[in-house]
Design a protein around this motif. Sequence first.
Motif, short mmCIF file in Angstrom:
data_model
loop_
_atom_site.label_atom_id
_atom_site.label_comp_id
_atom_site.label_asym_id
_atom_site.label_seq_id
_atom_site.Cartn_x
_atom_site.Cartn_y
_atom_site.Cartn_z
N THR A 26 0.83 -1.21 0.00
CA THR A 26 0.00 0.00 0.00
C THR A 26 0.86 1.26 0.00
O THR A 26 0.62 2.19 -0.77
N ASP A 27 1.87 1.28 0.87
CA ASP A 27 2.74 2.46 0.96
C ASP A 27 3.49 2.68 -0.35
O ASP A 27 3.66 3.82 -0.80
N TRP A 28 3.95 1.59 -0.96
CA TRP A 28 4.70 1.70 -2.22
C TRP A 28 3.82 2.27 -3.33
O TRP A 28 4.25 3.14 -4.08
N MET A 29 2.59 1.80 -3.44
CA MET A 29 1.69 2.33 -4.46
C MET A 29 1.31 3.78 -4.17
O MET A 29 1.15 4.58 -5.09
N ALA A 30 1.15 4.12 -2.88
CA ALA A 30 0.76 5.49 -2.51
C ALA A 30 1.85 6.50 -2.85
O ALA A 30 1.56 7.67 -3.11
N ASP A 31 3.10 6.08 -2.84
CA ASP A 31 4.20 6.99 -3.17
C ASP A 31 4.15 7.45 -4.63
O ASP A 31 4.59 8.56 -4.95
N ASP A 32 3.62 6.60 -5.51
CA ASP A 32 3.50 6.95 -6.93
C ASP A 32 2.22 6.33 -7.47
O ASP A 32 2.25 5.29 -8.14
N PRO A 33 1.07 6.95 -7.17
CA PRO A 33 -0.22 6.36 -7.57
C PRO A 33 -0.49 6.48 -9.06
O PRO A 33 -1.24 7.34 -9.51
N SER A 34 0.14 5.61 -9.84
CA SER A 34 -0.04 5.59 -11.29
C SER A 34 -0.66 4.27 -11.70
O SER A 34 -0.73 3.32 -10.90
N LEU A 284 -8.32 5.10 0.65
CA LEU A 284 -8.61 5.65 1.98
C LEU A 284 -7.45 6.49 2.50
O LEU A 284 -7.66 7.55 3.10
N LYS A 285 -6.25 6.00 2.27
CA LYS A 285 -5.08 6.74 2.73
C LYS A 285 -5.02 8.12 2.09
O LYS A 285 -4.74 9.13 2.75
N LYS A 286 -5.30 8.18 0.79
CA LYS A 286 -5.26 9.46 0.08
C LYS A 286 -6.40 10.38 0.51
O LYS A 286 -6.21 11.59 0.65
N VAL A 287 -7.59 9.82 0.73
CA VAL A 287 -8.71 10.64 1.17
C VAL A 287 -8.40 11.32 2.50
O VAL A 287 -8.61 12.52 2.68
N LEU A 288 -7.88 10.55 3.46
CA LEU A 288 -7.57 11.13 4.77
C LEU A 288 -6.49 12.19 4.65
O LEU A 288 -6.51 13.20 5.36
#
Length: 411
Positions: A26-34, A284-288
């Motif tokens: 999750t953290d890895w994808m959140a760093d570069d949400p492509s 959810l992480k991005k929304v918060l």
Amino acid sequence: MGEKASVTPLELFFDLVFVFALTRVTDWMADDPSVESLVRGALILTVLWWTWVGYAWLGNVAKADEGILRVGMFVATAGVFVGAITIPEAFDDLPGGLYGPVVFAVCYFVVRAVHIALFWVVAREDPMLRRQVARFLPSMLAGTILLLVASETEGWVQTLLWVAALLGDYLGTVLSGTDWRLASASHFAERHGLIIIVALGESVVSIGIGVAALPISWPIIIASALGLTVVAALWWAYFDVTSLLAEHELASAVGERQIRLARGCYSFLHLPMVIGIIMLSLGLKKVLLYVGGGEEHSLSDPIYGVPLAALYGGTALYLLAHVWFKWYAMHELSRARIAVAVVLLAVTPLVASIPALATLAVLAVVLVAMVGWETHRYAELRHHVRHGDHPSGSRGDGGHPPAGHDGHPAT
């Protein structure tokens, strides 16, 4: 192992490593949400899932915390943990240190090799099971070799080699036969239910991590409550009734049909559920983060693009996988969940222009409405299934639970 065997503490310890691994994805994808990171994240999740599934089958045949199996489980746990640490480098090596893609592929091989070796030991007095393990071996080797080859490439060539490795592994599993053993249906169902809990737990963690460095505020409190509502609705969708019905079907099946149900319903169809939950976690992480004003965002900013697709698309994927899971087990179609999944996909472009908090609220309202409608619509059958007060002799439809007013069981 007996039919009423339960999950051992060592298996739960093994699952703790997967909590960490899912968090890393999750953290890895959140760093570069492509789009590329979502595809690669799903591939990494599939590799992790395939390592976990093997030990779910192994722990069902013999107690995971006894004898040589205990040692092997600890070795496999270490392999998964090192692989989880390497997730950010699974595709692209970082400067310095060992070459990440190769390390990840080697960890995968070690975990799979230990699994095969332990199964071979467990099957020493079962020639048919040993032949099954031997037929399974080529797909494991092919998958590992392709991952090693992929580590020497880059870009979409590398991604396609990962896809080929996983497809080969899955097809090899299907073609290798159904001479596996299932000693306890309840243990097997419980094991997979717990991994759904692990994935849902990652969603909760993502809610907290998204605002960990931000000052508490009313928008954060409201968004956190809405996020937990979404997670609770997904929990309800799986554990309220359907998981109980599926476990009953698995326990009542015999021979090859039981193995096919275990492989299809649990080994295969729980994977898209887990992927859907982890994609939801990213959203959810991005929304918060948006709601809390992190990364120069404000409360009025909308969530759009890949994070929005992960939030709504991940939820839709979970629901559709759940529908397929139920159809495979009981040949019953959950039309309401199909409708909700379609609605979520259809409204995704529409909510891309409203504030992120409102987008999350829409998702929570839709899921709560679905759960509320199902609970009311099938209240009588739900009571029978959950409290076990319907006699087996009342199952007059060839083995399926008593139907609701429209002929469909509770969802």
